[in-house]
Motif scaffolding. Structure first.
Motif, PDB file in Angstrom:
ATOM      1  N   GLY A 143       0.584  -1.481   0.338  1.00  0.00           N
ATOM      2  CA  GLY A 143      -0.053   0.523   0.157  1.00  0.00           C
ATOM      3  C   GLY A 143       0.710   0.591  -0.411  1.00  0.00           C
ATOM      4  N   ILE A 144       1.818   1.364   1.262  1.00  0.00           N
ATOM      5  CA  ILE A 144       3.087   2.514   0.300  1.00  0.00           C
ATOM      6  C   ILE A 144       4.289   3.062  -0.934  1.00  0.00           C
ATOM      7  CG2 ILE A 144       4.692   3.031   1.688  1.00  0.00           C
ATOM      8  CD1 ILE A 144       2.361   3.651   3.531  1.00  0.00           C
ATOM      9  N   ALA A 145       3.858   1.825  -1.013  1.00  0.00           N
ATOM     10  CA  ALA A 145       4.835   1.571  -2.245  1.00  0.00           C
ATOM     11  C   ALA A 145       3.611   2.736  -3.998  1.00  0.00           C
ATOM     12  CB  ALA A 145       5.088   0.641  -2.618  1.00  0.00           C
ATOM     13  N   ALA A 146       2.815   1.501  -3.545  1.00  0.00           N
ATOM     14  CA  ALA A 146       1.309   2.187  -4.527  1.00  0.00           C
ATOM     15  C   ALA A 146       1.116   3.749  -4.314  1.00  0.00           C
ATOM     16  CB  ALA A 146       0.392   1.484  -4.326  1.00  0.00           C
ATOM     17  N   LEU A 147       1.089   4.007  -2.887  1.00  0.00           N
ATOM     18  CA  LEU A 147       1.160   5.858  -2.216  1.00  0.00           C
ATOM     19  C   LEU A 147       2.371   6.336  -2.681  1.00  0.00           C
ATOM     20  CD1 LEU A 147      -0.122   7.738  -1.483  1.00  0.00           C
ATOM     21  CD2 LEU A 147       0.622   7.469   1.413  1.00  0.00           C
ATOM     22  N   SER A 148       3.132   5.258  -2.874  1.00  0.00           N
ATOM     23  CA  SER A 148       4.968   6.220  -3.307  1.00  0.00           C
ATOM     24  C   SER A 148       4.558   7.020  -4.898  1.00  0.00           C
ATOM     25  CB  SER A 148       5.673   5.936  -2.823  1.00  0.00           C
ATOM     26  OG  SER A 148       6.642   6.671  -3.239  1.00  0.00           O
ATOM     27  N   GLY A 149       4.386   5.736  -5.422  1.00  0.00           N
ATOM     28  CA  GLY A 149       4.120   5.616  -7.041  1.00  0.00           C
ATOM     29  C   GLY A 149       3.020   6.742  -7.419  1.00  0.00           C
ATOM     30  N   TYR A 150       1.849   6.608  -6.895  1.00  0.00           N
ATOM     31  CA  TYR A 150       0.951   7.718  -7.659  1.00  0.00           C
ATOM     32  C   TYR A 150       1.202   8.722  -6.941  1.00  0.00           C
ATOM     33  CZ  TYR A 150      -3.311  10.305  -7.582  1.00  0.00           C
ATOM     34  OH  TYR A 150      -4.082  10.776  -7.858  1.00  0.00           O
ATOM     35  N   VAL A 151       1.676   9.439  -5.897  1.00  0.00           N
ATOM     36  CA  VAL A 151       2.606  10.627  -5.563  1.00  0.00           C
ATOM     37  C   VAL A 151       3.750  11.276  -6.609  1.00  0.00           C
ATOM     38  CG1 VAL A 151       3.695  12.096  -3.790  1.00  0.00           C
ATOM     39  CG2 VAL A 151       1.971  10.589  -3.362  1.00  0.00           C
ATOM     40  N   ARG A 152       4.927  10.406  -7.289  1.00  0.00           N
ATOM     41  CA  ARG A 152       5.856  10.726  -8.168  1.00  0.00           C
ATOM     42  C   ARG A 152       4.842  10.489  -9.889  1.00  0.00           C
ATOM     43  NH1 ARG A 152       7.772   6.436  -7.399  1.00  0.00           N
ATOM     44  NH2 ARG A 152       7.742   5.126  -8.569  1.00  0.00           N
ATOM     45  N   GLU A 153       4.094   9.924 -10.004  1.00  0.00           N
ATOM     46  CA  GLU A 153       3.374   9.951 -11.077  1.00  0.00           C
ATOM     47  C   GLU A 153       1.642   9.538 -11.456  1.00  0.00           C
ATOM     48  OE1 GLU A 153       4.329   5.461 -12.238  1.00  0.00           O
ATOM     49  OE2 GLU A 153       6.522   5.558 -11.565  1.00  0.00           O
ATOM     50  N   HIS A 154       1.184   9.845 -10.401  1.00  0.00           N
ATOM     51  CA  HIS A 154      -0.562  10.404 -10.364  1.00  0.00           C
ATOM     52  C   HIS A 154      -1.136   9.592 -11.682  1.00  0.00           C
ATOM     53  CE1 HIS A 154       0.399  13.586  -8.547  1.00  0.00           C
ATOM     54  NE2 HIS A 154       1.239  14.646  -9.027  1.00  0.00           N
ATOM     55  N   LYS A 155      -1.093   7.771 -11.873  1.00  0.00           N
ATOM     56  CA  LYS A 155      -1.252   6.708 -12.683  1.00  0.00           C
ATOM     57  C   LYS A 155      -2.870   6.696 -11.351  1.00  0.00           C
ATOM     58  CE  LYS A 155       2.674   5.683 -14.973  1.00  0.00           C
ATOM     59  NZ  LYS A 155       3.476   3.702 -15.058  1.00  0.00           N
ATOM     60  N   SER A 156      -4.034   6.343 -12.460  1.00  0.00           N
ATOM     61  CA  SER A 156      -4.699   6.101 -11.958  1.00  0.00           C
ATOM     62  C   SER A 156      -4.657   4.695 -11.165  1.00  0.00           C
ATOM     63  CB  SER A 156      -5.638   6.085 -13.058  1.00  0.00           C
ATOM     64  OG  SER A 156      -6.196   5.118 -13.436  1.00  0.00           O
ATOM     65  N   SER A 157      -3.931   3.381 -11.443  1.00  0.00           N
ATOM     66  CA  SER A 157      -4.232   2.555 -11.371  1.00  0.00           C
ATOM     67  C   SER A 157      -3.152   2.047 -10.624  1.00  0.00           C
ATOM     68  CB  SER A 157      -3.348   1.577 -12.798  1.00  0.00           C
ATOM     69  OG  SER A 157      -1.802   1.832 -12.461  1.00  0.00           O
ATOM     70  N   GLN A 158      -2.292   2.966 -10.057  1.00  0.00           N
ATOM     71  CA  GLN A 158      -1.618   2.844  -9.097  1.00  0.00           C
ATOM     72  C   GLN A 158      -2.720   3.712  -6.979  1.00  0.00           C
ATOM     73  OE1 GLN A 158       1.385   5.731  -9.465  1.00  0.00           O
ATOM     74  NE2 GLN A 158       2.831   4.523 -10.471  1.00  0.00           N
ATOM     75  N   ALA A 159      -3.609   4.281  -7.893  1.00  0.00           N
ATOM     76  CA  ALA A 159      -4.392   5.344  -6.251  1.00  0.00           C
ATOM     77  C   ALA A 159      -5.483   3.891  -6.093  1.00  0.00           C
ATOM     78  CB  ALA A 159      -5.104   5.898  -7.159  1.00  0.00           C
ATOM     79  N   GLU A 160      -5.399   2.732  -7.619  1.00  0.00           N
ATOM     80  CA  GLU A 160      -6.564   2.270  -7.442  1.00  0.00           C
ATOM     81  C   GLU A 160      -5.650   1.095  -6.316  1.00  0.00           C
ATOM     82  OE1 GLU A 160      -9.132  -1.724 -10.060  1.00  0.00           O
ATOM     83  OE2 GLU A 160      -7.625  -0.363 -11.025  1.00  0.00           O
ATOM     84  N   GLN A 161      -4.629   0.439  -6.322  1.00  0.00           N
ATOM     85  CA  GLN A 161      -3.883  -0.137  -6.225  1.00  0.00           C
ATOM     86  C   GLN A 161      -3.636   0.634  -4.413  1.00  0.00           C
ATOM     87  OE1 GLN A 161      -0.011  -0.978  -8.108  1.00  0.00           O
ATOM     88  NE2 GLN A 161      -0.911  -1.790  -9.826  1.00  0.00           N
ATOM     89  N   MET A 162      -3.575   1.402  -4.348  1.00  0.00           N
ATOM     90  CA  MET A 162      -2.913   1.936  -2.538  1.00  0.00           C
ATOM     91  C   MET A 162      -4.519   1.902  -1.996  1.00  0.00           C
ATOM     92  SD  MET A 162      -2.425   5.621  -1.973  1.00  0.00           S
ATOM     93  CE  MET A 162      -4.298   6.703  -2.737  1.00  0.00           C
ATOM     94  N   LEU A 163      -5.766   2.142  -2.365  1.00  0.00           N
ATOM     95  CA  LEU A 163      -6.864   2.342  -1.972  1.00  0.00           C
ATOM     96  C   LEU A 163      -7.263   0.782  -1.634  1.00  0.00           C
ATOM     97  CD1 LEU A 163      -8.961   4.553  -3.710  1.00  0.00           C
ATOM     98  CD2 LEU A 163      -7.990   4.669  -1.250  1.00  0.00           C
ATOM     99  N   TYR A 164      -7.074   0.317  -2.084  1.00  0.00           N
ATOM    100  CA  TYR A 164      -7.129  -1.531  -2.427  1.00  0.00           C
ATOM    101  C   TYR A 164      -6.453  -2.329  -0.973  1.00  0.00           C
ATOM    102  CZ  TYR A 164      -7.032  -6.423  -3.029  1.00  0.00           C
ATOM    103  OH  TYR A 164      -7.134  -8.358  -2.501  1.00  0.00           O
ATOM    104  N   TYR A 165      -4.942  -2.030  -1.340  1.00  0.00           N
ATOM    105  CA  TYR A 165      -4.612  -2.617  -0.252  1.00  0.00           C
ATOM    106  C   TYR A 165      -4.541  -1.637   1.758  1.00  0.00           C
ATOM    107  CZ  TYR A 165      -1.560  -5.698  -2.991  1.00  0.00           C
ATOM    108  OH  TYR A 165      -0.888  -5.619  -4.056  1.00  0.00           O
TER     109      TYR A 165
END
Length: 215
Positions: A143-165
């Protein structure tokens, strides 16, 4: 590999969440159940068991240390058995291998509800064995890895992963909270584990609905 991670790989996360939610609730419930009802031993958080086991062994408290060693070994055997079932029955038509594992876990946990407190070590070992296939280890890191990726790249798939975890972590914690409250209730006590059976049964039934979509 846990059932939760298998479901993640074979389905979109939005589709996998409902089934994984019941597995996470059950996993948290089992951890709280063994800790509060079965002499403060974890069934899922094996790292905690390793720490407590080592502490007791270092103090020369051998029997107390064994109380944590047996669940660790049972957990390892449970992972091995789940992998064997997956490899042998991965392409079974009548009953998916994940359903076979869940059915085995439900039966074991139902039996645990009858085991008296004088056999707590056996009960905890059985719960550890059964929950090895549905463990939720690694979700916080993912979850933290997905959050870090979303903050850096703003991809919707990363946001979905973050919310899932984070959703799975929340449900695991919710299951642990409910499990702790029920396990400490004298009117329920050792039979509280049957709530976990019910949660797994819901997941088992959901797999029948989703069966045409999974390999």
């Amino acid at each position: 590999m846990s059932l939760i991670h298998e479901i993640e790989q074979e389905k979109q996360m939005s589709e996998a969440f409902v089934n994984s939610a019941f597995l996470a609730l059950s996993g948290g419930f089992q951890d709280a159940y063994t800790y509060f009802t079965r002499e403060e031993v974890f069934s899922n958080a094996q790292t905690g068991n390793v720490v407590l086991m080592s502490q007791h062994f270092m103090c020369g408290e051998w029997m107390a240390g064994l109380r944590y060693l047996f669940p660790i070994l049972s957990f390892a055997v449970g992972v091995w058995v789940a992998e064997q079932i997956q490899g042998r029955y991965r392409y079974a038509r009548k009953l998916h291998w994940r359903q076979s594992i869940l059915l085995l876990e439900i039966v074991i946990l139902f039996v645990v509800g009858f085991i008296p407190t004088r056999l707590d070590m056996m009960a905890t070992a059985l719960v550890s064995f059964s929950c090895a296939s549905t463990m939720c280890i690694g979700n916080l890191r993912s979850g933290i890895a997905a959050l870090s990726g979303y903050v850096r790249e703003h991809k919707s798939s990363q946001a979905e992963q973050m919310l899932y975890y984070f959703g799975i972590i929340f449900l695991f914690a919710l299951g642990a909270g409910v499990g702790g409250v029920l396990s400490m209730n004298p009117a329920v006590s050792i039979r509280a584990i049957w709530v976990s059976c019910a949660l797994l049964l819901v997941s088992f039934c959901l797999m029948f609905i989703e069966k045409p979509k999974i390999s």
